[in-house]
Design an enzyme around this catalytic site. Structure first.
Site, mmCIF file in Angstrom:
data_model
loop_
_atom_site.group_PDB
_atom_site.id
_atom_site.type_symbol
_atom_site.label_atom_id
_atom_site.label_comp_id
_atom_site.label_asym_id
_atom_site.label_seq_id
_atom_site.Cartn_x
_atom_site.Cartn_y
_atom_site.Cartn_z
ATOM 1 N N GLY A 66 0.846 -1.197 0.000
ATOM 2 C CA GLY A 66 0.000 0.000 0.000
ATOM 3 C C GLY A 66 0.880 1.246 0.000
ATOM 4 N N GLN A 67 0.247 2.428 -0.038
ATOM 5 C CA GLN A 67 0.994 3.702 -0.060
ATOM 6 C C GLN A 67 1.997 3.785 1.087
ATOM 7 O OE1 GLN A 67 -0.667 7.658 -1.036
ATOM 8 N NE2 GLN A 67 -2.596 6.798 -0.311
ATOM 9 N N TYR A 97 -8.803 -1.074 5.114
ATOM 10 C CA TYR A 97 -9.793 -0.986 4.028
ATOM 11 C C TYR A 97 -10.017 0.512 3.856
ATOM 12 C CZ TYR A 97 -14.073 -1.373 1.360
ATOM 13 O OH TYR A 97 -15.016 -1.260 0.363
ATOM 14 N N THR A 98 -9.481 1.100 2.762
ATOM 15 C CA THR A 98 -9.445 2.568 2.670
ATOM 16 C C THR A 98 -10.472 3.163 1.693
ATOM 17 O OG1 THR A 98 -7.631 2.326 1.100
ATOM 18 C CG2 THR A 98 -7.027 2.829 3.365
ATOM 19 N N ASP A 156 -8.398 10.979 10.462
ATOM 20 C CA ASP A 156 -9.156 12.162 10.900
ATOM 21 C C ASP A 156 -10.665 11.874 10.887
ATOM 22 O OD1 ASP A 156 -8.780 11.878 8.113
ATOM 23 O OD2 ASP A 156 -9.321 13.960 7.720
ATOM 24 N N TYR A 161 -16.537 3.922 7.408
ATOM 25 C CA TYR A 161 -15.073 3.798 7.454
ATOM 26 C C TYR A 161 -14.548 4.361 8.781
ATOM 27 C CZ TYR A 161 -10.210 5.187 6.451
ATOM 28 O OH TYR A 161 -8.857 5.393 6.519
ATOM 29 N N LYS A 169 -12.741 2.346 11.851
ATOM 30 C CA LYS A 169 -11.384 2.746 12.271
ATOM 31 C C LYS A 169 -11.380 3.096 13.761
ATOM 32 C CE LYS A 169 -8.042 3.339 10.075
ATOM 33 N NZ LYS A 169 -6.913 2.407 9.702
ATOM 34 N N TRP A 175 -5.873 12.706 4.647
ATOM 35 C CA TRP A 175 -5.671 13.058 3.239
ATOM 36 C C TRP A 175 -4.302 12.527 2.758
ATOM 37 C CZ3 TRP A 175 -7.259 18.936 2.492
ATOM 38 C CH2 TRP A 175 -8.491 19.173 3.076
HETATM 39 N N1 LIG Z 1 -5.482 6.839 2.114
HETATM 40 C C1 LIG Z 1 -5.867 7.893 2.858
HETATM 41 O O1 LIG Z 1 -6.262 8.959 2.351
HETATM 42 C C2 LIG Z 1 -5.817 7.802 4.360
HETATM 43 C C3 LIG Z 1 -6.260 8.893 5.126
HETATM 44 C C4 LIG Z 1 -6.197 8.797 6.523
HETATM 45 C C5 LIG Z 1 -5.709 7.660 7.125
HETATM 46 N N2 LIG Z 1 -5.294 6.608 6.352
HETATM 47 C C6 LIG Z 1 -4.791 5.407 7.027
HETATM 48 O O2 LIG Z 1 -3.434 5.235 6.658
HETATM 49 C C7 LIG Z 1 -3.102 3.846 6.655
HETATM 50 C C8 LIG Z 1 -2.418 3.487 5.347
HETATM 51 O O3 LIG Z 1 -3.318 3.761 4.264
HETATM 52 P P1 LIG Z 1 -2.880 3.528 2.741
HETATM 53 O O4 LIG Z 1 -3.551 4.577 1.927
HETATM 54 O O5 LIG Z 1 -1.392 3.367 2.657
HETATM 55 O O6 LIG Z 1 -3.587 2.126 2.456
HETATM 56 P P2 LIG Z 1 -3.585 1.299 1.082
HETATM 57 O O7 LIG Z 1 -2.743 1.984 0.062
HETATM 58 O O8 LIG Z 1 -5.023 1.000 0.775
HETATM 59 O O9 LIG Z 1 -2.827 -0.039 1.494
HETATM 60 C C9 LIG Z 1 -3.373 -1.058 2.264
HETATM 61 C C10 LIG Z 1 -2.615 -2.327 1.939
HETATM 62 O O10 LIG Z 1 -3.107 -3.392 2.785
HETATM 63 C C11 LIG Z 1 -3.273 -4.548 1.970
HETATM 64 N N3 LIG Z 1 -4.217 -5.496 2.561
HETATM 65 C C12 LIG Z 1 -5.568 -5.516 2.434
HETATM 66 N N4 LIG Z 1 -6.081 -6.552 3.112
HETATM 67 C C13 LIG Z 1 -5.046 -7.207 3.686
HETATM 68 C C14 LIG Z 1 -4.937 -8.352 4.515
HETATM 69 N N5 LIG Z 1 -6.019 -9.042 4.894
HETATM 70 N N6 LIG Z 1 -3.714 -8.737 4.951
HETATM 71 C C15 LIG Z 1 -2.609 -8.050 4.561
HETATM 72 N N7 LIG Z 1 -2.637 -6.970 3.762
HETATM 73 C C16 LIG Z 1 -3.848 -6.540 3.338
HETATM 74 C C17 LIG Z 1 -3.790 -3.974 0.667
HETATM 75 O O11 LIG Z 1 -3.736 -4.922 -0.355
HETATM 76 P P3 LIG Z 1 -4.853 -4.863 -1.551
HETATM 77 O O12 LIG Z 1 -4.560 -3.619 -2.304
HETATM 78 O O13 LIG Z 1 -4.600 -6.120 -2.281
HETATM 79 O O14 LIG Z 1 -6.198 -4.819 -0.871
HETATM 80 C C18 LIG Z 1 -2.842 -2.791 0.484
HETATM 81 O O15 LIG Z 1 -1.612 -3.216 -0.084
HETATM 82 C C19 LIG Z 1 -4.414 3.114 6.928
HETATM 83 O O16 LIG Z 1 -4.503 2.795 8.285
HETATM 84 C C20 LIG Z 1 -5.489 4.131 6.585
HETATM 85 O O17 LIG Z 1 -6.690 3.896 7.289
HETATM 86 C C21 LIG Z 1 -5.318 6.658 4.995
#
Ligand SMILES: NC(=O)c1ccc[n+]([C@@H]2O[C@H](COP(=O)([O-])OP(=O)(O)OC[C@H]3O[C@@H](n4cnc5c(N)ncnc54)[C@H](OP(=O)(O)O)[C@@H]3O)[C@@H](O)[C@H]2O)c1
Length: 289
Positions: free
Chosen positions: A10-11, A61-62, A102, A131, A135, A156
Site C-alpha cells: 500500500g501507499q 480498508y481505505t 481524521d 469507514y 477505524k 488526506w
Molecule cells: N489513504 C488515505 O487517504 C488515508 C487517510 C487517513 C488515514 N489513512 C490510514 O493510513 C493507513 C495506510 O493507508 P494507505 O492509503 O497506505 O492504504 P492502502 O494503500 O489502501 O494499502 C493497504 C494495503 O493493505 C493490503 N491489505 C488488504 N487486506 C489485507 C490483509 N487481509 N492482509 C494483509 N494486507 C492486506 C492492501 O492490499 P490490496 O490492495 O490487495 O487490498 C494494500 O496493499 C491506513 O490505516 C489508513 O486507514 C489513509
C-alpha cells in the site's frame, strides 16, 4: 531493532519498505499474499519465526464510499484484525504501530471555531461514516489489547505511490481545461514520508498512545489542488464549489484538521509543510518516469 511491515504494497507500506531498506534496518515486508492479517495463526507463526521488535500495521480498508456497503471487509480490516494483531504483539512484547484517520471525528463546521488548531488527540470522537466508525472501533480494540502501541491518526494521505488526491489532480489537470474542486471541507494533508519520519521520532522518544500528524496549516481541497498545480507548473482553470455539487456515497466531515501538538512536544517541535510534501512527491514521480 527488527520491523515487520503489514500491508507493504500500500501507499504507506511502500514508503516504510523504502525507508527501512535505505537505512539498512532489518525488516520483513508482507502484504496480503505473504501474510493475511485476518488469519490469526499465520500472524502468530510469523511473529514466532521473525521475532520483530516493532510491527507496522499499514493494512486498512481505505475505500471510504465502499465501506458503506462492504461492511464485512471494512469491519475485518479496520477493526477486528488490528485488535487481534495488537493482542498478539502485546503477548510477544512487541511494539504495535497502528495508523488511523481524521474521520474518527464528526467534523462539524462549528468545530473549526472550537478547535482553530485542529482536533487535539483527546477531543471527543464521533464518526459520520462507516469507514470512520470501523477505524474508531479498531483504535479501541488496539487500546484494549494493552499499552505498548502507537495509534497515529493521519489525514488526506498522499505519496508517489498508489491512488491519492495529488496524483488524481496531476492527471485531471493535464486532461481537462477547467476543474471544479470542493472548497467547503477543511483539513490538511499528510505525506507518507512524513508519517515514516514522525513514527520513527515517536518510537525513539519511547512515548506511546495516540498522536496526530498532518502538514501544518489548514486548507480546503481547492487550496490543496491549487498548490499542486502551482508546484507542477500545470495551467488549468480551477473553481471552488460546495461539496453538495459532488454527492458522495459516504458523508465526509466538513472540518477534520488535526492538532499536531502532542507529536511536536515529543519531536522537539518538528513540523511538516504541505508545499514541501507536494514538491517531494513531484520529484519522486519525476524519478519514476
Ligand atoms: N489513504 C488515505 O487517504 C488515508 C487517510 C487517513 C488515514 N489513512 C490510514 O493510513 C493507513 C495506510 O493507508 P494507505 O492509503 O497506505 O492504504 P492502502 O494503500 O489502501 O494499502 C493497504 C494495503 O493493505 C493490503 N491489505 C488488504 N487486506 C489485507 C490483509 N487481509 N492482509 C494483509 N494486507 C492486506 C492492501 O492490499 P490490496 O490492495 O490487495 O487490498 C494494500 O496493499 C491506513 O490505516 C489508513 O486507514 C489513509
Amino acid at each position: 531493532m527488527k520491523y515487520l511491515i503489514l500491508g507493504a504494497k500500500g501507499q504507506l507500506g511502500l514508503e516504510w519498505t523504502k525507508y527501512l531498506q535505505s537505512h539498512q534496518i532489518p525488516y520483513l515486508a508482507t502484504d496480503r499474499d505473504e501474510l493475511d492479517i485476518t488469519e490469526q495463526q499465520a500472524v502468530e507463526d510469523c511473529l514466532n519465526q521473525f521475532k520483530p521488535d516493532v510491527v507496522l500495521n499499514c493494512v486498512a480498508y481505505t475505500n471510504v464510499d465502499g465501506a458503506e456497503t462492504e461492511t464485512d471487509a471494512n469491519e475485518r480490516l479496520n477493526h477486528t484484525a488490528p485488535g487481534l494483531v495488537a493482542k498478539l504483539c502485546e503477548a510477544h512484547r512487541i511494539t504495535f504501530v497502528h495508523y488511523s484517520t481524521d474521520y474518527v471525528f464528526s467534523g462539524k463546521i462549528t468545530d473549526k471555531q472550537v478547535y482553530p488548531d485542529g482536533y487535539p488527540v483527546d477531543a471527543p470522537v464521533s464518526p459520520v461514516n462507516q469507514y470512520g466508525a470501523a477505524k474508531l472501533r479498531g483504535e479501541q480494540a488496539v487500546q484494549a489489547a494493552g499499552e505498548n502501541h502507537l495509534i497515529i491518526r493521519i489525514a488526506w494521505l498522499c505519496s508517489a505511490y498508489g491512488k491519492n488526491f495529488l496524483k488524481t489532480m496531476l492527471r485531471l489537470g493535464q486532461e481537462k481545461p477547467k476543474l471544479s474542486i470542493v472548497n467547503d471541507q477543511f483539513g490538511s494533508p499528510t505525506f507518507t514520508f512524513d508519517v515514516v519520519d514522525a513514527t520513527a521520532a515517536i518510537l525513539a522518544s519511547g512515548q506511546r498512545g495516540v498522536f496526530h500528524l498532518t502538514s501544518e496549516g489548514m486548507y480546503t481541497w481547492f487550496d490543496f489542488a491549487n498548490a499542486i498545480f502551482k508546484a507542477s507548473d500545470i495551467t488549468v482553470k480551477t473553481e471552488g464549489v460546495d461539496s453538495s455539487a459532488y454527492p458522495m456515497v459516504a458523508k465526509r466531515p466538513a472540518f477534520s484538521k488535526l492538532d499536531n501538538s502532542r507529536f511536536k512536544a515529543v519531536a522537539g517541535g518538528k513540523t511538516y509543510q504541505m508545499e514541501q510534501g507536494i514538491r517531494r512527491v513531484l520529484d519522486e514521480l519525476n524519478k519514476q518516469s
